[in-house]
Design a protein around this motif. Structure first.
Motif, PDB file in Angstrom:
ATOM      1  N   VAL A 245      -5.701   5.710   2.156  1.00  0.00           N
ATOM      2  CA  VAL A 245      -4.361   5.904   1.610  1.00  0.00           C
ATOM      3  C   VAL A 245      -3.923   4.670   0.831  1.00  0.00           C
ATOM      4  CG1 VAL A 245      -3.741   7.448   3.502  1.00  0.00           C
ATOM      5  CG2 VAL A 245      -3.163   5.019   3.675  1.00  0.00           C
ATOM      6  N   ALA A 246      -2.991   4.892  -0.087  1.00  0.00           N
ATOM      7  CA  ALA A 246      -2.436   3.801  -0.883  1.00  0.00           C
ATOM      8  C   ALA A 246      -0.920   3.841  -0.818  1.00  0.00           C
ATOM      9  CB  ALA A 246      -2.902   3.897  -2.341  1.00  0.00           C
ATOM     10  N   HIS A 247      -0.319   2.671  -0.626  1.00  0.00           N
ATOM     11  CA  HIS A 247       1.125   2.436  -0.594  1.00  0.00           C
ATOM     12  C   HIS A 247       1.910   3.632  -0.038  1.00  0.00           C
ATOM     13  CE1 HIS A 247       0.448   4.389  -4.466  1.00  0.00           C
ATOM     14  NE2 HIS A 247      -0.168   3.314  -4.895  1.00  0.00           N
ATOM     15  N   ILE A 265      -6.336   1.361   4.139  1.00  0.00           N
ATOM     16  CA  ILE A 265      -4.981   1.329   3.600  1.00  0.00           C
ATOM     17  C   ILE A 265      -4.883   0.274   2.504  1.00  0.00           C
ATOM     18  CG2 ILE A 265      -2.536   0.960   4.105  1.00  0.00           C
ATOM     19  CD1 ILE A 265      -3.122   1.743   6.999  1.00  0.00           C
ATOM     20  N   ALA A 266      -4.489   0.708   1.314  1.00  0.00           N
ATOM     21  CA  ALA A 266      -4.172  -0.215   0.224  1.00  0.00           C
ATOM     22  C   ALA A 266      -2.661  -0.376   0.210  1.00  0.00           C
ATOM     23  CB  ALA A 266      -4.665   0.339  -1.113  1.00  0.00           C
ATOM     24  N   ALA A 267      -2.181  -1.548   0.602  1.00  0.00           N
ATOM     25  CA  ALA A 267      -0.748  -1.805   0.697  1.00  0.00           C
ATOM     26  C   ALA A 267      -0.316  -2.790  -0.387  1.00  0.00           C
ATOM     27  CB  ALA A 267      -0.407  -2.358   2.080  1.00  0.00           C
ATOM     28  N   VAL A 268       1.001  -2.875  -0.586  1.00  0.00           N
ATOM     29  CA  VAL A 268       1.573  -3.765  -1.590  1.00  0.00           C
ATOM     30  C   VAL A 268       2.352  -4.876  -0.890  1.00  0.00           C
ATOM     31  CG1 VAL A 268       3.237  -3.940  -3.488  1.00  0.00           C
ATOM     32  CG2 VAL A 268       1.711  -1.958  -3.336  1.00  0.00           C
ATOM     33  N   LYS A 269       2.127  -6.092  -1.312  1.00  0.00           N
ATOM     34  CA  LYS A 269       2.834  -7.240  -0.748  1.00  0.00           C
ATOM     35  C   LYS A 269       4.338  -7.085  -0.952  1.00  0.00           C
ATOM     36  CE  LYS A 269       3.080 -11.544   0.861  1.00  0.00           C
ATOM     37  NZ  LYS A 269       2.729 -11.868   2.260  1.00  0.00           N
ATOM     38  N   ASP A 270       5.119  -7.278   0.127  1.00  0.00           N
ATOM     39  CA  ASP A 270       6.575  -7.200   0.079  1.00  0.00           C
ATOM     40  C   ASP A 270       7.069  -5.842  -0.422  1.00  0.00           C
ATOM     41  OD1 ASP A 270       6.744  -9.798   1.016  1.00  0.00           O
ATOM     42  OD2 ASP A 270       6.824 -10.666  -0.997  1.00  0.00           O
ATOM     43  N   ASP A 271       6.402  -4.779   0.006  1.00  0.00           N
ATOM     44  CA  ASP A 271       6.777  -3.427  -0.398  1.00  0.00           C
ATOM     45  C   ASP A 271       7.995  -2.976   0.422  1.00  0.00           C
ATOM     46  OD1 ASP A 271       6.987  -0.741  -1.022  1.00  0.00           O
ATOM     47  OD2 ASP A 271       4.835  -0.341  -0.856  1.00  0.00           O
ATOM     48  N   GLN A 297      -5.982  -3.670   3.003  1.00  0.00           N
ATOM     49  CA  GLN A 297      -5.950  -4.663   1.939  1.00  0.00           C
ATOM     50  C   GLN A 297      -4.558  -4.707   1.340  1.00  0.00           C
ATOM     51  OE1 GLN A 297      -9.164  -4.750  -0.746  1.00  0.00           O
ATOM     52  NE2 GLN A 297      -8.258  -6.315  -2.048  1.00  0.00           N
ATOM     53  N   ILE A 298      -4.043  -5.910   1.195  1.00  0.00           N
ATOM     54  CA  ILE A 298      -2.699  -6.095   0.640  1.00  0.00           C
ATOM     55  C   ILE A 298      -2.826  -6.639  -0.781  1.00  0.00           C
ATOM     56  CG2 ILE A 298      -0.486  -7.275   0.909  1.00  0.00           C
ATOM     57  CD1 ILE A 298      -1.090  -7.381   3.927  1.00  0.00           C
ATOM     58  N   PHE A 299      -2.300  -5.901  -1.729  1.00  0.00           N
ATOM     59  CA  PHE A 299      -2.357  -6.280  -3.143  1.00  0.00           C
ATOM     60  C   PHE A 299      -1.059  -6.992  -3.530  1.00  0.00           C
ATOM     61  CE2 PHE A 299      -5.497  -3.019  -2.753  1.00  0.00           C
ATOM     62  CZ  PHE A 299      -6.456  -3.266  -3.732  1.00  0.00           C
ATOM     63  N   GLU A 300      -1.207  -8.133  -4.154  1.00  0.00           N
ATOM     64  CA  GLU A 300      -0.046  -8.918  -4.583  1.00  0.00           C
ATOM     65  C   GLU A 300       0.191  -8.753  -6.075  1.00  0.00           C
ATOM     66  OE1 GLU A 300       0.210 -12.943  -3.254  1.00  0.00           O
ATOM     67  OE2 GLU A 300      -1.107 -12.599  -1.544  1.00  0.00           O
ATOM     68  N   GLY A 301       1.458  -8.885  -6.475  1.00  0.00           N
ATOM     69  CA  GLY A 301       1.802  -8.875  -7.898  1.00  0.00           C
ATOM     70  C   GLY A 301       1.678  -7.515  -8.550  1.00  0.00           C
ATOM     71  N   VAL A 302       1.766  -6.451  -7.751  1.00  0.00           N
ATOM     72  CA  VAL A 302       1.703  -5.089  -8.309  1.00  0.00           C
ATOM     73  C   VAL A 302       2.870  -4.290  -7.750  1.00  0.00           C
ATOM     74  CG1 VAL A 302      -0.807  -5.120  -8.593  1.00  0.00           C
ATOM     75  CG2 VAL A 302       0.180  -4.299  -6.441  1.00  0.00           C
ATOM     76  N   PRO A 303       3.307  -3.250  -8.464  1.00  0.00           N
ATOM     77  CA  PRO A 303       4.421  -2.440  -7.966  1.00  0.00           C
ATOM     78  C   PRO A 303       3.949  -1.387  -6.975  1.00  0.00           C
ATOM     79  CG  PRO A 303       3.717  -1.625 -10.101  1.00  0.00           C
ATOM     80  CD  PRO A 303       2.884  -2.852  -9.824  1.00  0.00           C
ATOM     81  N   HIS A 304       4.878  -0.907  -6.162  1.00  0.00           N
ATOM     82  CA  HIS A 304       4.584   0.251  -5.331  1.00  0.00           C
ATOM     83  C   HIS A 304       4.150   1.384  -6.266  1.00  0.00           C
ATOM     84  CE1 HIS A 304       5.136   3.006  -1.867  1.00  0.00           C
ATOM     85  NE2 HIS A 304       5.392   3.869  -2.837  1.00  0.00           N
ATOM     86  N   GLY A 305       3.107   2.092  -5.878  1.00  0.00           N
ATOM     87  CA  GLY A 305       2.606   3.186  -6.712  1.00  0.00           C
ATOM     88  C   GLY A 305       1.526   2.774  -7.694  1.00  0.00           C
ATOM     89  N   PHE A 306       1.122   1.506  -7.655  1.00  0.00           N
ATOM     90  CA  PHE A 306       0.184   1.003  -8.658  1.00  0.00           C
ATOM     91  C   PHE A 306      -1.152   1.736  -8.659  1.00  0.00           C
ATOM     92  CE2 PHE A 306      -1.564  -1.058  -4.982  1.00  0.00           C
ATOM     93  CZ  PHE A 306      -2.892  -1.292  -5.279  1.00  0.00           C
ATOM     94  N   ALA A 307      -1.576   2.267  -7.505  1.00  0.00           N
ATOM     95  CA  ALA A 307      -2.906   2.874  -7.407  1.00  0.00           C
ATOM     96  C   ALA A 307      -2.959   4.286  -7.968  1.00  0.00           C
ATOM     97  CB  ALA A 307      -3.375   2.886  -5.947  1.00  0.00           C
TER      98      ALA A 307
END
Length: 335
Positions: A245-247, A265-271, A297-307
């Motif tokens: 799953v993503a965000h 899980i692909a998550a977003v930093k500070d989501d 995995q936590i992705f930084e510098g991307v918006p929610h929904g980036f995937a």
């Protein structure tokens, strides 16, 4: 540390920076019975309800048909059924089954050898197409600022009313109809994969986690509690062999605590829609305790929904999008 913070059974990664608190709005009745947290901050954002521009020249190649009476987009590998395929259930964000970007994303998984079933989990009622009006221009007058603020509140109200029509009590039965029909229609793909795999984005991510759990639907949609299960309600086998799953949106630590199948899980930093402190970290600890195979995995510098498939001008977001797809694909391929 690298741009993307990988956490797989790593307690030392728990100490994350606390996300900035979001201003709270007036209390409102929850769209999920017995659950108020969805109303304490953003419920679903622009990236969950609006598609990014579609890359030029790309057109979907799958077909819309019905499984179990539910409309589905079906994407098949080019050589199916002459070569073995595996069945992949793909659940989308609010833009739904008729979104060109979602169909193209299903096609991408099909090109990797999966027979993709993407159901209309909203029963021909996708999320209202909204425009983000939460930021007020610096030069805006007091009246303009007031109008923009009112529009933001109105947008949230419209989305929350839509969410009230699409609770687990409504969505899960649709998904089960599709799954049961797919077991007959695509028995060869399910047998070849040893089960059904799942991919979920935004709204759909929560339901992939539900289908990867052993809790009965009556618990998932609030008719019973976890305590009822402990006192004798019969648990079920997870629908999914593995999921990615993503965000996620509207996903809480309890959703992760119930997971039994391997998940990525692909998550977003500070989501603001999937808190690292309140949902992700305690949920990960529960999966460790329950010995559930997982990777976060936590992705930084991307918006929610980036995937979610779609074009971005920012090269970093494009790179992270491709990376998330590759890792989600790799996870289900390895299981």
């Amino acid at each position: 540390m690298a741009d993307n913070d990988i956490a797989t059974r790593a307690p030392e990664s728990d100490a994350q920076e606390k996300p900035q608190e979001q201003p709270q709005e007036a209390a409102a009745e929850s769209v999920f019975p017995g659950d108020t947290r969805a109303q304490e901050g953003p419920s679903m954002g622009e990236h969950c309800t609006t598609d990014r521009p579609t890359p030029s020249g790309e057109k979907p190649t799958g077909d819309l048909t019905k499984l179990g009476g539910v409309e589905c987009y079906i994407a098949k590998p080019a050589d199916y059924p002459h070569s073995p395929s595996k069945l992949l259930l793909m659940l989308t964000g609010g833009t739904g089954v008729k979104s060109t970007n979602n169909q193209l994303q299903a096609d991408k998984y099909a090109s990797e050898g999966y027979l993709v079933v993407m159901p209309d989990q909203f029963d021909n009622d996708p999320a209202p197409n909204t425009v983000d009006m939460t930021e007020t221009p610096k030069e805006a007058s007091w009246l303009e600022s007031f109008k923009l603020g009112a529009a933001s509140v109105s947008k949230k109200f419209v989305i929350d009313m839509w969410l009230a029509r699409h609770t687990p009590e409504k969505v899960l039965p649709l998904l089960h109809k599709v799954v049961e029909s797919a077991k007959e229609e695509y028995a060869d793909a399910i047998a070849n994969g040893g089960g059904i795999y799942g991919i979920g984005y935004c709204f759909g991510a929560k339901y992939i986690l539900m289908l990867a759990s052993e809790l009965p639907d009556t618990v998932a949609w609030g008719q019973e509690t976890q305590k009822d299960v402990e006192q004798g309600t019969v648990k079920k086998e997870p629908v999914l062999r593995a999921g990615a799953v993503a965000h996620p949106t509207m996903t809480y630590k309890e959703d992760l605590e119930a997971v039994k199948s391997p998940v990525y899980i692909a998550a977003v930093k500070d989501d603001p829609m999937f808190s690292e402190e309140d949902e992700l970290t305690p949920g990960r600890r529960a999966m460790e305790t329950n010995k559930v195979e997982h990777e976060i995995q936590i992705f930084e510098g991307v918006p929610h929904g980036f995937a979610v498939y779609g074009d971005y001008e920012d090269a970093k977001i494009k790179q992270s999008q491709a990376q998330a797809f590759g890792q989600m694909l790799g996870w289900i391929q390895s299981h």
